[in-house]
Structures are given as C-alpha cells and as structure tokens.
Design a protein around this motif. Structure first.
Motif, PDB file in Angstrom:
ATOM      1  N   LEU A 110      16.564  -8.690  26.218  1.00 39.65           N
ATOM      2  CA  LEU A 110      16.510 -10.001  26.868  1.00 39.65           C
ATOM      3  C   LEU A 110      16.072 -11.076  25.876  1.00 39.65           C
ATOM      4  O   LEU A 110      16.684 -12.152  25.799  1.00 39.65           O
ATOM      5  N   VAL A 135      18.309 -14.363  24.695  1.00 41.13           N
ATOM      6  CA  VAL A 135      17.884 -15.746  24.911  1.00 41.13           C
ATOM      7  C   VAL A 135      17.714 -16.474  23.587  1.00 41.13           C
ATOM      8  O   VAL A 135      18.130 -17.625  23.430  1.00 41.13           O
ATOM      9  N   ASN A 177      20.450 -17.163  30.472  1.00 39.12           N
ATOM     10  CA  ASN A 177      19.922 -16.109  31.322  1.00 39.12           C
ATOM     11  C   ASN A 177      18.879 -16.682  32.261  1.00 39.12           C
ATOM     12  O   ASN A 177      18.013 -17.460  31.847  1.00 39.12           O
ATOM     13  N   GLU A 178      18.965 -16.289  33.505  1.00 37.66           N
ATOM     14  CA  GLU A 178      18.075 -16.803  34.544  1.00 37.66           C
ATOM     15  C   GLU A 178      16.611 -16.504  34.246  1.00 37.66           C
ATOM     16  O   GLU A 178      15.714 -17.201  34.751  1.00 37.66           O
ATOM     17  N   LEU A 179      16.349 -15.504  33.436  1.00 32.06           N
ATOM     18  CA  LEU A 179      14.976 -15.089  33.180  1.00 32.06           C
ATOM     19  C   LEU A 179      14.331 -15.792  31.989  1.00 32.06           C
ATOM     20  O   LEU A 179      13.178 -15.517  31.675  1.00 32.06           O
ATOM     21  N   GLY A 215      19.265 -12.310  36.436  1.00 34.29           N
ATOM     22  CA  GLY A 215      19.043 -12.065  35.018  1.00 34.29           C
ATOM     23  C   GLY A 215      19.513 -10.680  34.595  1.00 34.29           C
ATOM     24  O   GLY A 215      20.075 -10.502  33.512  1.00 34.29           O
ATOM     25  N   GLN A 243      23.318 -10.868  34.404  1.00 29.28           N
ATOM     26  CA  GLN A 243      23.758 -11.630  33.236  1.00 29.28           C
ATOM     27  C   GLN A 243      23.579 -10.827  31.948  1.00 29.28           C
ATOM     28  O   GLN A 243      24.411 -10.894  31.043  1.00 29.28           O
ATOM     29  N   HIS A 253      15.808 -14.456  40.792  1.00 28.08           N
ATOM     30  CA  HIS A 253      16.044 -14.744  39.378  1.00 28.08           C
ATOM     31  C   HIS A 253      16.133 -13.441  38.587  1.00 28.08           C
ATOM     32  O   HIS A 253      16.944 -13.312  37.659  1.00 28.08           O
TER      33      HIS A 253
END
Length: 580
Positions: A492, A496, A502-504, A417, A420, A413
C-alpha cells in the motif's frame, strides 16, 4: 472550487477596480480569506474533496454574452505565505526539509511554521514528501505525529540527528488522560435556568435535530418524521433556513428515503455546531430555545485521522453548546449519539455496562477522545438535572432493506482500498457493525417515548471478523490477494508513494509498520456491550438489528457497485484462490 483547482471569484468589500500592485492590505486580506475558505472546506467536505488551491480574483473574466471566459482565467500558482507570516529556516536540518517541501509542492519558499496543507499539500503529496524525507535523512517519518502539527519546524525535530524523543518514540496520537479529565469538566453555567419551563415527556410539537445533513442524521430525520407529528428544527450550515432544508432534503433523497410532503414539517436553522451559541444570532437562539421541546444531538466530526484539538470544536464544544441550549427558556431532554469507540481499548475479553464511561486511560486518537469527553459531559449535565440520554452504537453500516450506505466511513474506505490495491490484509479485528436504519429506529422510539434519561448500547446482532469481509469480497469475484499485515502495508505504501489513487492514503498515518494504530482497534480485543436497558426499552416494538451475514453483506456490496463506489467484479469465482 474543487480538488481540480477551480478559481474562486470573491469581490472584497470596499475594493475598487484599480488596485495597487503592492497593496499590503489586499495581500493580507487574500491570505486570510484563503485560510478561512480552506478551514471551512476541511470542516465541510471529505479530505479528498478539499481544494488544493484557492485563487482570489477581483471578478471573473466574462465573454460578451456574460458567461465565464474560462480561457482567460489566470494560471494556478501555489499559495505562499505572506511576508509577515514567513519565518526562514534557522538550522541545516530545517533548510533541507524546506527544500524537500519546495520540490514536492512546487513553491519557491517554505516557512518553518507554515502548515504543509496551507501550501497546497494533500494526502498524496504528503506521502511523496515523506518518501523524499526518508531518502534524504534515512529516517521514516511518523506521519501520525507529524500531522498533529504539519510544519517544517516539527518535522525537523523528528528527523534530525538528535531527534526529539517526544516526537520520535512510539505511542498513540492524542492528548494524555490527565488532559482529557480536565477537558471533561462541564462549564458552571450549563445547568437548568431556575425560571425555565419544565421538560415535557411528550407528545412533542417541536424537535431540534443536529447532524441532519449526515448519514445517520438522514435516517434519524426519517424516523422522527414517521413516528411522531412534531416539526423538526434542523440545524446545519447554510445560507438561510431554506438552504438548510434543501440540504436536508438532498441528503434524504440521496439515500432514497425522502417522502413527498416532508418539507412541510422541516424548519431550517442556519448555524454551526462548532461555534459559540451554535453560530446563531441572539433572536434565533432565543426562538430555538423557546420552541424546541426535545433535542436529538447527532452532529459529529467523525474523521479518525485528525487530532483531538481539530475534532474538539464540533464534538466537544458543540455538545456543550447543545447542553447549554437545553437549559435555557425551556428544559429540553437531550438524546446524544455517541459511539462504542469512546471506551478504552482492552486486550482480550471485557464487558462494558450501560453506565458512565470508565477512566480515559487507553482511549486513543482524536475522534475517540472527543467522544469520551462529550459522553462524560452529557452524564455530568444529567447529574445537574438535565434530562440527557446517551446512545453508544457500534460502527454504523448500510440500511437493512436497501443496503444504502455512506461511503465516508473507515470500513468502507478499507474495502475500496483493498479493491484498488488488489490485496487485503489478514488481521485479527472484530467489528460491531450496526445497520443505520435500526440505530435510527431505536433512538427515535426511545426519544419520543418520553423515557427517563438513561444510557444505551446499540451493538450489532453479532460481531463480524474482518476476515469475513475479505472472504466475501473474494467470493463475489473481486481478485484480491490476501497478505499478512506487514506485506500488505508495504504494498500500500509503495503504491501511494508511487502516485496511485487509493482510498486508504489518508489513513496511512494510522497504519504503523507492524500493526494498525490503536485508533483503529486492538488485535485480539473481545469487548462485549451490555444491552439490559436497551432490551427493556425496545421490548415489544419489533425493533431489532438484522444479522450482518453473507446475505446482508451482499446487499451492501452490490449497493456500492450500483453507485459506482466499487467496480463490478470480473466474475463470481467458485473458490477463494487467495495466497493465504
């Protein structure tokens, strides 16, 4: 049923074609059903796949040809608590927080004890909610603590002018060491039955395997089939035995390791590791207890973002149930797959021996704490005469030969992330990356050898610095900027909160402003894992881990590109080009 809100058609037992518009039993039943479905989905699916809404219909509308008439499906509307579950805001702060939730979630009413996710929230909307609360109260929400009890009541205590110090001060998420010690007491009935058939050291005819529908489980099934002649009882959720076998087969096929004829030696057991007596009826439980001669217990809820109490049913109580089963009818050796994450975090260098775990002080996070408790319980069972072995692998990564790898692990992940976001952080983390096929080979060999119960460490062939992974992604052509941790996290969070996928996003509660939470790891930590027993057990077998180096990381990343988990890089770049 999906994250895109597909209506679910379930006919209620005893319902009629004509329902009263104010039928309180129907309302209560539907609310309960939606809660049960959401709980089942959370336990069965990755967070990102858990449906946001569930719509209960008496029946699906159909066309004259009998197919579903999708155009006639009712519009989705956010779920709201039943009248008897609703508790109105009692203070000005609770009212303001409830209004924020209503705006973010699109609901008309929010009870102070209704969970955010029960109202349709997800990992993205929780970030939007946190941003709105920060704007309204000028207070940053500690999402780690909020997610332990995601209600207006708790959040109001965190952001109010007289915030509760127990909720607003820092500290690791999870339960306290004293509680962990109390949790790690084995029930009195978990001891070998006096009249049970003694344990055998093999060759085994029937082996019970848990977690066979997971990543590590797939490779354990493969190795147990290849290294012996035993039939495998595979315990998993499913409609019936055939459905369980079909799920196991699909799992092995996904990783390219299913062989023709495997199903002849697989026997499905439809159950649930997180329920009493493994979710089995009396007859099935007795049959499994009588037939199984060996247990390989691999099932676990491996999500790092959930609190202890949520991970406990599978990771702790499920292990107790496996140990209890091992004591009934026939004494069965248990081979339990734990993790090096069960050790406490220690700054600097430390060497851990292949012995019972040290005191839980310093073991933080729900997942790691449940593994500490379960590991300790298995050792307690060994002291009572259960032939139980423990395996502590590092972070499992892709197969050494094909690169086939699960996508639902933290490190993977993290990689996605980074890509991305177009940026990765620099941080002093060291990773014990262990190829999954090596881990499975080692466990299967020792389990089938009939060796005396023992504890084994399975670290990688070498420790990998996180910066190596970042540099390799860049070398492959991924246009990543490298940033100090604080700047990277700010980007990040902004992405978001702005709605970026985003995977994170689910891990943001573990990414504190100045450093990652201890659940992820400690900067500067240098643990070493003694492998004296493992080395002796594998001597002469040729079973050894491949070094996770540039070539093996190439294999893993190209596998991710092949399955679409990562985009192909624009082009390989001759130099780093980062802004370190």
């Amino acid at each position: 049923m999906s994250g895109t809100d597909t209506p679910l058609d379930i006919q209620r037992a005893g319902s009629t074609d004509t329902a009263l518009g104010n039928d309180p039993l129907a309302t209560s039943w539907e609310t309960t059903l939606r809660g049960d479905l959401r709980g089942f989905a959370r336990a069965s699916l990755p967070d990102a796949m858990v449906p946001t809404h569930f719509v209960v219909l008496p029946r699906l509308p159909t066309l004259p040809n009998g197919k579903v008439d999708r155009a006639s499906l009712p519009p989705l509307r956010p779920e709201e608590p039943a009248a008897d579950d609703y508790l109105a805001p009692r203070t000005t702060v609770e009212s303001r927080v409830a209004r924020v939730w209503a705006d973010v979630l699109g609901v008309s009413r929010v009870g102070v004890r209704t969970e955010f996710f029960a109202l349709g929230g997800n990992s993205l909307s929780v970030m939007r909610m946190a941003a709105a609360v920060r704007e309204a109260f000028d207070v940053r929400v500690d999402l780690r603590r909020f997610l332990e009890d995601p209600t207006v009541e708790r959040l109001a205590r965190m952001v109010g002018a007289t915030g509760d110090p127990a909720l607003t001060t820092g500290g690791p998420r999870g339960v306290q060491p004293d509680e962990l010690r109390r949790e790690a007491v084995l029930p009195e009935d978990v001891r070998p039955d006096p009249d049970a058939v003694p344990a055998t050291s093999g060759p085994y005819r029937t082996i019970l395997v848990t977690g066979a529908t997971g990543y590590t489980g797939a490779y354990l099934v493969r190795e147990l089939l290849d290294r012996g002649d035993a039939d495998l009882l595979v315990l998993a959720r499913g409609d019936d035995a055939e459905d369980v076998v079909a799920r196991v087969r699909a799992n092995l096929e996904h990783y390219g390791i299913w062989h023709p004829g495997d199903d002849a030696r697989l026997r499905g057991v439809a159950g649930d590791i997180g329920r009493p007596y493994l979710g089995l009826d009396r007859a099935t439980y007795h049959a499994v207890a009588t037939d199984a001669e060996l247990i390989v217990h691999n099932a676990a809820d491996s999500r790092w973002t959930i609190p202890y109490q949520q991970a406990k049913p599978v990771n702790v109580l499920g292990t107790v149930e496996v140990l209890r089963l091992a004591c009934r009818s026939r004494i069965k050796p248990v081979h339990y797959v734990c993790s090096t994450g069960a050790f406490p975090g220690v700054d600097g260098a430390v060497t851990w021996t292949e012995d019972p775990l040290p005191d839980p002080e310093g073991v933080v996070g729900g997942y790691r704490q449940t593994k500490w408790v379960a590991d300790t319980l298995v050792h307690a069972a060994r002291d009572r005469g259960v032939p139980a072995s423990v395996y502590r692998p590092g972070a499992l990564t892709g197969a050494q030969d094909t690169g086939a790898c699960a996508t639902d692990t933290f490190i993977n992940h993290l990689i996605r992330g980074w890509v991305q976001l177009g940026a990765a952080m620099r941080y002093d983390f060291r990773l014990e990356l262990v190829p999954v096929d090596y881990c499975a080979k080692a466990i299967a060999h020792i389990a089938l050898s009939g060796a005396a119960p023992a504890t084994y460490h399975l670290p990688g062939a070498r420790t990998v610095d996180m910066d190596e992974i970042v540099d390799h992604l860049i070398a492959l052509g991924h246009p990543l900027r490298t940033l100090p941790y604080r700047r990277w996290r700010e980007e990040l969070v902004a992405a978001v909160e702005g709605g970026a996928d985003n995977e994170l996003a689910p891990y943001l509660p573990l990414l504190d402003a100045d450093r990652p939470a201890e659940e992820i790891g400690l900067a500067g930590s240098r643990p070493e894992f003694d492998t004296t027993r493992l080395t002796a057990a594998l001597a002469g077998t040729g079973i050894a881990p491949r070094r996770v180096d540039r070539d093996l990381m190439d294999l893993y990343l190209r596998y991710f590109e092949a399955i679409g988990y990562l985009p192909a890089p624009p082009r390989p770049l001759p130099q780093n080009g980062s802004d370190r």
